[in-house]
Scaffold this motif. Structure first.
Motif, PDB file in Angstrom:
ATOM      1  N   ILE A 235      -2.904  22.634  40.592  1.00  0.00           N
ATOM      2  CA  ILE A 235      -3.165  22.358  39.173  1.00  0.00           C
ATOM      3  C   ILE A 235      -2.260  23.260  38.335  1.00  0.00           C
ATOM      4  O   ILE A 235      -2.145  24.463  38.608  1.00  0.00           O
ATOM      5  CB  ILE A 235      -4.649  22.655  38.847  1.00  0.00           C
ATOM      6  CG1 ILE A 235      -5.568  21.682  39.589  1.00  0.00           C
ATOM      7  CG2 ILE A 235      -4.900  22.623  37.337  1.00  0.00           C
ATOM      8  CD1 ILE A 235      -7.049  22.016  39.457  1.00  0.00           C
ATOM      9  N   ASN A 236      -1.616  22.679  37.324  1.00  0.00           N
ATOM     10  CA  ASN A 236      -0.733  23.463  36.455  1.00  0.00           C
ATOM     11  C   ASN A 236      -1.522  24.195  35.378  1.00  0.00           C
ATOM     12  O   ASN A 236      -2.438  23.640  34.782  1.00  0.00           O
ATOM     13  CB  ASN A 236       0.285  22.540  35.780  1.00  0.00           C
ATOM     14  CG  ASN A 236       1.255  21.943  36.784  1.00  0.00           C
ATOM     15  OD1 ASN A 236       2.176  22.612  37.247  1.00  0.00           O
ATOM     16  ND2 ASN A 236       1.022  20.685  37.159  1.00  0.00           N
ATOM     17  N   LEU A 237      -1.151  25.434  35.121  1.00  0.00           N
ATOM     18  CA  LEU A 237      -1.774  26.207  34.045  1.00  0.00           C
ATOM     19  C   LEU A 237      -0.729  26.484  32.966  1.00  0.00           C
ATOM     20  O   LEU A 237       0.416  26.814  33.274  1.00  0.00           O
ATOM     21  CB  LEU A 237      -2.305  27.542  34.570  1.00  0.00           C
ATOM     22  CG  LEU A 237      -3.485  27.489  35.531  1.00  0.00           C
ATOM     23  CD1 LEU A 237      -3.816  28.891  36.029  1.00  0.00           C
ATOM     24  CD2 LEU A 237      -4.713  26.851  34.876  1.00  0.00           C
ATOM     25  N   SER A 238      -1.112  26.346  31.709  1.00  0.00           N
ATOM     26  CA  SER A 238      -0.173  26.579  30.610  1.00  0.00           C
ATOM     27  C   SER A 238      -0.383  27.981  30.037  1.00  0.00           C
ATOM     28  O   SER A 238      -1.397  28.625  30.288  1.00  0.00           O
ATOM     29  CB  SER A 238      -0.367  25.511  29.548  1.00  0.00           C
ATOM     30  OG  SER A 238      -1.587  25.725  28.909  1.00  0.00           O
ATOM     31  N   PRO A 239       0.582  28.467  29.243  1.00  0.00           N
ATOM     32  CA  PRO A 239       0.515  29.831  28.701  1.00  0.00           C
ATOM     33  C   PRO A 239      -0.791  30.117  27.954  1.00  0.00           C
ATOM     34  O   PRO A 239      -1.403  31.169  28.145  1.00  0.00           O
ATOM     35  CB  PRO A 239       1.698  29.875  27.722  1.00  0.00           C
ATOM     36  CG  PRO A 239       2.642  28.838  28.199  1.00  0.00           C
ATOM     37  CD  PRO A 239       1.842  27.796  28.891  1.00  0.00           C
ATOM     38  N   ARG A 240      -1.209  29.149  27.136  1.00  0.00           N
ATOM     39  CA  ARG A 240      -2.414  29.358  26.341  1.00  0.00           C
ATOM     40  C   ARG A 240      -3.646  29.547  27.239  1.00  0.00           C
ATOM     41  O   ARG A 240      -4.520  30.361  26.968  1.00  0.00           O
ATOM     42  CB  ARG A 240      -2.595  28.139  25.422  1.00  0.00           C
ATOM     43  CG  ARG A 240      -3.727  28.250  24.438  1.00  0.00           C
ATOM     44  CD  ARG A 240      -3.298  29.042  23.212  1.00  0.00           C
ATOM     45  NE  ARG A 240      -4.239  28.867  22.120  1.00  0.00           N
ATOM     46  CZ  ARG A 240      -3.905  28.408  20.917  1.00  0.00           C
ATOM     47  NH1 ARG A 240      -2.660  28.096  20.635  1.00  0.00           N
ATOM     48  NH2 ARG A 240      -4.821  28.286  19.984  1.00  0.00           N
ATOM     49  N   GLN A 241      -3.707  28.796  28.318  1.00  0.00           N
ATOM     50  CA  GLN A 241      -4.832  28.937  29.257  1.00  0.00           C
ATOM     51  C   GLN A 241      -4.843  30.323  29.888  1.00  0.00           C
ATOM     52  O   GLN A 241      -5.897  30.938  30.047  1.00  0.00           O
ATOM     53  CB  GLN A 241      -4.730  27.889  30.365  1.00  0.00           C
ATOM     54  CG  GLN A 241      -5.027  26.483  29.937  1.00  0.00           C
ATOM     55  CD  GLN A 241      -4.782  25.505  31.076  1.00  0.00           C
ATOM     56  OE1 GLN A 241      -3.670  25.043  31.292  1.00  0.00           O
ATOM     57  NE2 GLN A 241      -5.827  25.196  31.822  1.00  0.00           N
ATOM     58  N   LEU A 242      -3.646  30.808  30.225  1.00  0.00           N
ATOM     59  CA  LEU A 242      -3.543  32.112  30.878  1.00  0.00           C
ATOM     60  C   LEU A 242      -3.930  33.251  29.949  1.00  0.00           C
ATOM     61  O   LEU A 242      -4.227  34.354  30.392  1.00  0.00           O
ATOM     62  CB  LEU A 242      -2.128  32.319  31.414  1.00  0.00           C
ATOM     63  CG  LEU A 242      -1.811  31.454  32.638  1.00  0.00           C
ATOM     64  CD1 LEU A 242      -0.317  31.333  32.862  1.00  0.00           C
ATOM     65  CD2 LEU A 242      -2.485  32.018  33.882  1.00  0.00           C
ATOM     66  N   MET A 243      -3.914  32.974  28.642  1.00  0.00           N
ATOM     67  CA  MET A 243      -4.297  34.014  27.683  1.00  0.00           C
ATOM     68  C   MET A 243      -5.806  34.128  27.536  1.00  0.00           C
ATOM     69  O   MET A 243      -6.299  35.078  26.939  1.00  0.00           O
ATOM     70  CB  MET A 243      -3.675  33.723  26.310  1.00  0.00           C
ATOM     71  CG  MET A 243      -2.223  34.190  26.237  1.00  0.00           C
ATOM     72  SD  MET A 243      -1.275  33.590  24.805  1.00  0.00           S
ATOM     73  CE  MET A 243      -2.511  32.975  23.700  1.00  0.00           C
TER      74      MET A 243
END
Ligand code: C2E
Ligand code: MG
Ligand code: MG
Length: 267
Positions: A103-111
């Protein structure tokens, strides 16, 4: 006119994203990944699709940056995790093998400070094993705040989730950090896979160097965007662990992927 049209289009996409989950406009496609040595099915990558009521089927390149800017990606990202788990369960209920899905994670999710705990809650509620889920973080994003990425990766791994570094080779990697990430997998960006078909030997040299680097750090390597038989042949001689690309398999609907799984079991 161009600018106004672009703004209108963005607003239309934002609007659709707002109720995309409840209205069923979001769906997942699954692209198979195959083992380089045996050609066996190794897993899948979940790829998000938005079917806009007016604009039609949109590619992530267009709508994910919009969802990222508006913050909607956080909510949508949770849906992706839940829906992936449900699909893994559905296949198992049909008697098909337990699949590993990335599953791909985007920058905003990682924050999001509660990302790991929220994801863990979802995966447990859907009765899927953590090791069946792998999260892909792009190299550029991983390196933006590398110490924080290390913390996040280790928190994921502590629960048994696997981590993969996506689009490797296009960002500015610090090799010192790459070593400290201790991730399972490195995905070679499509750009380098393409380079295998270019004239001269530079393209080959870069790919085999990336594979050697990954192996010496005890990581598996996946080549993305494999489109030609000659790319495949070269990657096999270079001991590339997994192959992903249109040559062996395009992103499929959940049902079509289930059929592929069925053939795998029968074979
Ligand atoms: P990515 O994670 O690098 O995904 C691989 C992309 O390459 C996919 O595009 C896939 O369809 C495409 N691809 C696979 N094999 C080939 C090939 O042989 N040739 C070519 N030309 N392309 C190939 P897609 O589905 O349009 O996704 C684009 C990007 O959108 C993904 O890049 C990923 O960064 C992002 N994305 C997709 N789904 C999600 C999601 O659920 N959440 C987040 N945050 N991002 C997502
Ligand atoms: Mg990816
Ligand atoms: Mg990629």
């Amino acid at each position: 006119a161009g600018r106004n049209e672009a703004v209108t289009r963005t607003l239309k996409i934002q609007g659709a994203l707002h109720d995309a989950l409840s209205s069923g406009h979001c769906s997942l496609h699954f692209q198979p990944k195959f083992r380089g040595d045996s050609g066996e099915l190794a897993g899948a990558e979940a790829l998000l699709r938005l079917n806009h009521p007016e604009l039609g089927l949109l590619a992530p390149m267009e709508f994910i940056p919009i969802a990222e800017r508006s913050g909607q990606i956080v909510h949508i990202g949770h849906w992706v995790v839940r829906e992936t788990c449900r699909q893994i369960r559905r296949w198992m209920t049909e008697g098909l093998p337990a699949m590993r899905v990335a599953i791909n994670l985007s920058p905003r999710q990682l924050m999001q400070p509660d990302l790991v705990s929220t994801v863990l809650e979802i995966v447990r509620a859907e009765n899927v094993e953590c090791h069946q889920i792998m999260f892909e973080i792009t190299e550029t994003v991983a390196m933006q705040d590398a110490p924080k990425t290390i913390e996040m990766i280790h928190a994921f791994q502590a629960h048994g989730f696997e981590i993969s570094i996506d689009d490797f080779g296009t960002g500015y990697s610090s090799l010192a950090y790459l070593q400290r990430f201790r991730v399972k997998q490195l995905k070679i960006d499509r750009f380098f896979t393409n380079g295998l078909d270019a004239d001269g030997h530079e393209g080959d040299a870069i790919v085999s160097a990336i594979i050697a680097l990954a192996h010496s750090l005890e990581m598996d390597v996946v080549a993305e965007g494999v489109e030609t038989p000659s790319q495949l042949a070269k990657l096999k001689t270079m001991m590339c662990d997994e192959i992903q690309g249109f040559l062996l398999g395009k992103p499929l609907t959940a049902d079509a992927f289930g059929t592929l799984l069925q053939h795998t079991v029968a074979a």
